[in-house]
Scaffold this motif. Structure first.
Motif, PDB file in Angstrom:
ATOM      1  N   VAL A   1     -62.515 -29.936   0.371  1.00  0.00           N
ATOM      2  CA  VAL A   1     -63.526 -30.919  -0.021  1.00  0.00           C
ATOM      3  C   VAL A   1     -63.684 -31.968   1.075  1.00  0.00           C
ATOM      4  O   VAL A   1     -62.712 -32.303   1.759  1.00  0.00           O
ATOM      5  CB  VAL A   1     -63.144 -31.582  -1.365  1.00  0.00           C
TER       6      VAL A   1
ATOM      7  N   TRP B   1     -53.311 -20.721 -12.958  1.00  0.00           N
ATOM      8  CA  TRP B   1     -54.296 -21.801 -12.919  1.00  0.00           C
ATOM      9  C   TRP B   1     -53.562 -23.136 -12.832  1.00  0.00           C
ATOM     10  O   TRP B   1     -52.607 -23.373 -13.567  1.00  0.00           O
ATOM     11  CB  TRP B   1     -55.178 -21.760 -14.165  1.00  0.00           C
TER      12      TRP B   1
ATOM     13  N   LEU C   1     -64.736 -37.277  -8.857  1.00  0.00           N
ATOM     14  CA  LEU C   1     -64.939 -35.844  -8.609  1.00  0.00           C
ATOM     15  C   LEU C   1     -63.782 -35.022  -9.192  1.00  0.00           C
ATOM     16  O   LEU C   1     -63.995 -33.988  -9.831  1.00  0.00           O
ATOM     17  CB  LEU C   1     -65.056 -35.673  -7.096  1.00  0.00           C
ATOM     18  N   LYS C   2     -62.564 -35.522  -8.994  1.00  0.00           N
ATOM     19  CA  LYS C   2     -61.387 -34.763  -9.443  1.00  0.00           C
ATOM     20  C   LYS C   2     -61.289 -34.637 -10.961  1.00  0.00           C
ATOM     21  O   LYS C   2     -60.645 -33.721 -11.460  1.00  0.00           O
ATOM     22  CB  LYS C   2     -60.109 -35.417  -8.895  1.00  0.00           C
TER      23      LYS C   2
ATOM     24  N   GLU D   1     -62.528 -21.670  -8.561  1.00  0.00           N
ATOM     25  CA  GLU D   1     -63.662 -21.250  -9.377  1.00  0.00           C
ATOM     26  C   GLU D   1     -64.499 -22.486  -9.698  1.00  0.00           C
ATOM     27  O   GLU D   1     -63.963 -23.604  -9.740  1.00  0.00           O
ATOM     28  CB  GLU D   1     -63.147 -20.617 -10.674  1.00  0.00           C
TER      29      GLU D   1
ATOM     30  N   HIS E   1     -68.142 -29.486  -1.254  1.00  0.00           N
ATOM     31  CA  HIS E   1     -67.009 -28.903  -1.981  1.00  0.00           C
ATOM     32  C   HIS E   1     -67.110 -27.397  -1.873  1.00  0.00           C
ATOM     33  O   HIS E   1     -68.166 -26.823  -2.129  1.00  0.00           O
ATOM     34  CB  HIS E   1     -67.015 -29.330  -3.448  1.00  0.00           C
TER      35      HIS E   1
ATOM     36  N   PHE F   1     -64.196 -24.654 -21.070  1.00  0.00           N
ATOM     37  CA  PHE F   1     -63.322 -24.596 -19.890  1.00  0.00           C
ATOM     38  C   PHE F   1     -62.191 -25.611 -19.989  1.00  0.00           C
ATOM     39  O   PHE F   1     -62.282 -26.567 -20.754  1.00  0.00           O
ATOM     40  CB  PHE F   1     -64.147 -24.794 -18.607  1.00  0.00           C
TER      41      PHE F   1
ATOM     42  N   ARG G   1     -62.468 -28.181 -22.702  1.00  0.00           N
ATOM     43  CA  ARG G   1     -63.641 -29.031 -22.536  1.00  0.00           C
ATOM     44  C   ARG G   1     -64.882 -28.231 -22.939  1.00  0.00           C
ATOM     45  O   ARG G   1     -64.897 -26.996 -22.771  1.00  0.00           O
ATOM     46  CB  ARG G   1     -63.790 -29.479 -21.083  1.00  0.00           C
TER      47      ARG G   1
ATOM     48  N   PHE H   1     -64.566 -20.266 -18.535  1.00  0.00           N
ATOM     49  CA  PHE H   1     -64.061 -20.428 -17.176  1.00  0.00           C
ATOM     50  C   PHE H   1     -62.540 -20.535 -17.140  1.00  0.00           C
ATOM     51  O   PHE H   1     -61.901 -20.883 -18.130  1.00  0.00           O
ATOM     52  CB  PHE H   1     -64.656 -21.691 -16.531  1.00  0.00           C
ATOM     53  N   ALA H   2     -61.995 -20.275 -15.948  1.00  0.00           N
ATOM     54  CA  ALA H   2     -60.572 -20.440 -15.624  1.00  0.00           C
ATOM     55  C   ALA H   2     -59.695 -19.681 -16.631  1.00  0.00           C
ATOM     56  O   ALA H   2     -59.988 -18.534 -16.938  1.00  0.00           O
ATOM     57  CB  ALA H   2     -60.214 -21.917 -15.516  1.00  0.00           C
ATOM     58  N   TRP H   3     -58.640 -20.324 -17.170  1.00  0.00           N
ATOM     59  CA  TRP H   3     -57.713 -19.534 -17.994  1.00  0.00           C
ATOM     60  C   TRP H   3     -58.317 -19.080 -19.311  1.00  0.00           C
ATOM     61  O   TRP H   3     -57.848 -18.122 -19.914  1.00  0.00           O
ATOM     62  CB  TRP H   3     -56.367 -20.233 -18.198  1.00  0.00           C
TER      63      TRP H   3
ATOM     64  N   MET I   1     -63.911 -39.555  -4.785  1.00  0.00           N
ATOM     65  CA  MET I   1     -62.832 -38.573  -4.946  1.00  0.00           C
ATOM     66  C   MET I   1     -62.191 -38.662  -6.335  1.00  0.00           C
ATOM     67  O   MET I   1     -61.918 -37.644  -6.967  1.00  0.00           O
ATOM     68  CB  MET I   1     -61.762 -38.761  -3.858  1.00  0.00           C
TER      69      MET I   1
ATOM     70  N   PRO J   1     -59.497 -28.643 -18.546  1.00  0.00           N
ATOM     71  CA  PRO J   1     -59.674 -29.834 -17.714  1.00  0.00           C
ATOM     72  C   PRO J   1     -59.831 -29.417 -16.252  1.00  0.00           C
ATOM     73  O   PRO J   1     -59.161 -28.480 -15.803  1.00  0.00           O
ATOM     74  CB  PRO J   1     -58.375 -30.612 -17.938  1.00  0.00           C
ATOM     75  N   VAL J   2     -60.706 -30.102 -15.534  1.00  0.00           N
ATOM     76  CA  VAL J   2     -61.050 -29.663 -14.175  1.00  0.00           C
ATOM     77  C   VAL J   2     -59.946 -30.033 -13.185  1.00  0.00           C
ATOM     78  O   VAL J   2     -59.219 -31.010 -13.372  1.00  0.00           O
ATOM     79  CB  VAL J   2     -62.409 -30.249 -13.742  1.00  0.00           C
ATOM     80  N   THR J   3     -59.843 -29.236 -12.120  1.00  0.00           N
ATOM     81  CA  THR J   3     -58.775 -29.452 -11.128  1.00  0.00           C
ATOM     82  C   THR J   3     -59.279 -29.278  -9.702  1.00  0.00           C
ATOM     83  O   THR J   3     -58.588 -28.731  -8.846  1.00  0.00           O
ATOM     84  CB  THR J   3     -57.604 -28.468 -11.374  1.00  0.00           C
ATOM     85  N   GLY J   4     -60.494 -29.737  -9.436  1.00  0.00           N
ATOM     86  CA  GLY J   4     -61.037 -29.611  -8.082  1.00  0.00           C
ATOM     87  C   GLY J   4     -60.555 -30.725  -7.172  1.00  0.00           C
ATOM     88  O   GLY J   4     -59.626 -31.457  -7.482  1.00  0.00           O
ATOM     89  N   GLY J   5     -61.227 -30.869  -6.043  1.00  0.00           N
ATOM     90  CA  GLY J   5     -60.920 -31.941  -5.099  1.00  0.00           C
ATOM     91  C   GLY J   5     -59.827 -31.568  -4.118  1.00  0.00           C
ATOM     92  O   GLY J   5     -59.253 -30.510  -4.207  1.00  0.00           O
TER      93      GLY J   5
ATOM     94  N   PHE K   1     -64.529 -27.712 -11.308  1.00  0.00           N
ATOM     95  CA  PHE K   1     -63.825 -26.797 -10.399  1.00  0.00           C
ATOM     96  C   PHE K   1     -62.448 -26.524 -10.982  1.00  0.00           C
ATOM     97  O   PHE K   1     -61.853 -27.410 -11.607  1.00  0.00           O
ATOM     98  CB  PHE K   1     -63.618 -27.446  -9.022  1.00  0.00           C
ATOM     99  N   TRP K   2     -61.934 -25.317 -10.749  1.00  0.00           N
ATOM    100  CA  TRP K   2     -60.582 -24.969 -11.219  1.00  0.00           C
ATOM    101  C   TRP K   2     -59.847 -24.247 -10.110  1.00  0.00           C
ATOM    102  O   TRP K   2     -60.323 -23.242  -9.577  1.00  0.00           O
ATOM    103  CB  TRP K   2     -60.669 -24.093 -12.465  1.00  0.00           C
TER     104      TRP K   2
END
Lengths: 154, 83
Positions: free
Chosen positions: A92, A134, A115-116, A50, A80, B77, B54, B6-8, A112, B79-83, A121-122
């Motif tokens: 990504v 999650w 970005l992280k 998400e 991404h 939201f 956040r 967002f998310a949870w 990277m 903490p983010v967990t992308g990448g 992003f989740w």
């Protein structure tokens, strides 16, 4: 350049497009993140991402601008993905191009790490039992981002 | 004010977004969070540990308590967990 998209991408094609017709680039570094079939010792059977449309693009643009200010980059690209992805698919892509390798390596690493911990992003994973959960943030990612400066999001 | 989850947070509140009128009761992010906690058990739970929530106002991470206006977009939201 920033791209946030649902579609899969081709790493080779993206790198070729970024450097096409350029003779000033001496080094290109790329990082690709893939969907793993395990996390924290548990099997992962499905995966979805998400994001926060609008803020995502803003954050990625800020991160890219910061990288360009810190290193001598001739070109850069961040792609991404979001939405549902199959195991093994790319999530990504970060590509950095410079006249010499060190700037390209360091900038890709920095992009990277930031970005992280900054881009909204989740990750959601599906386990062997079919239950979705999650993903939690990792302390190692927070520590990795911090080494670039105190400015990183806590 | 447009509020996004967002998310949870979204999962627990069973809501992706809502619109709230600006109010003297919640003129800034600190008071908005206090107000959120008082809305019921689900909200109280989601906002119980602010270490894992956040806040962004108009798509920017906030630093400290931030004043709010009628046209603001406020996002909550994890903490983010992308990448």
């Amino acid at each position: 350049m920033i791209r946030v998209q649902r579609e899969i991408f081709d790493v080779g094609a993206e790198m070729a497009a970024l450097t096409k017709g350029r003779t000033d680039i001496g080094a290109v570094v790329s990082f690709t993140g893939l969907v793993r079939d395990f996390n924290d010792g548990s099997a992962v059977t499905g995966f979805s991402l998400e994001h926060y449309p609008g803020m995502t693009e803003r954050e990625l643009a800020k991160i890219e601008t910061e990288a360009k200010a810190r290193w001598d980059l001739q070109a850069s690209l961040i792609i991404h993905r979001y939405g549902d992805m199959a195991l093994g698919e790319p999530i990504v892509l970060v590509v950095t191009a410079s006249s010499h390798r060190q700037d390209a390596f360091d900038a890709a690493n920095f992009l990277m790490d930031w970005l992280k911990t900054k881009a909204p992003f989740w990750k959601m994973e599906k386990g062997e039992d079919g239950e979705t959960s999650w993903v939690k943030e990792r302390q190692t990612d927070i520590d990795a981002a911090k080494r670039w400066s105190a400015d990183s999001q806590e | 004010m447009k509020i996004l989850y967002f998310a949870w947070l979204k999962t627990k509140l069973q809501m992706t977004e809502e619109t709230l009128p600006w109010s003297e009761e919640r003129p800034d992010t600190d008071s908005l969070v206090r107000w959120m906690k008082s809305r019921g058990p689900a909200f109280a739970e989601v906002f119980s540990d602010l270490e894992v929530v956040r806040i962004a106002v108009n798509q920017e991470y906030i630093v400290g308590n931030t004043a709010l206006n009628e046209n603001d977009e406020i996002a909550f939201f994890p903490p983010v967990t992308g990448g």
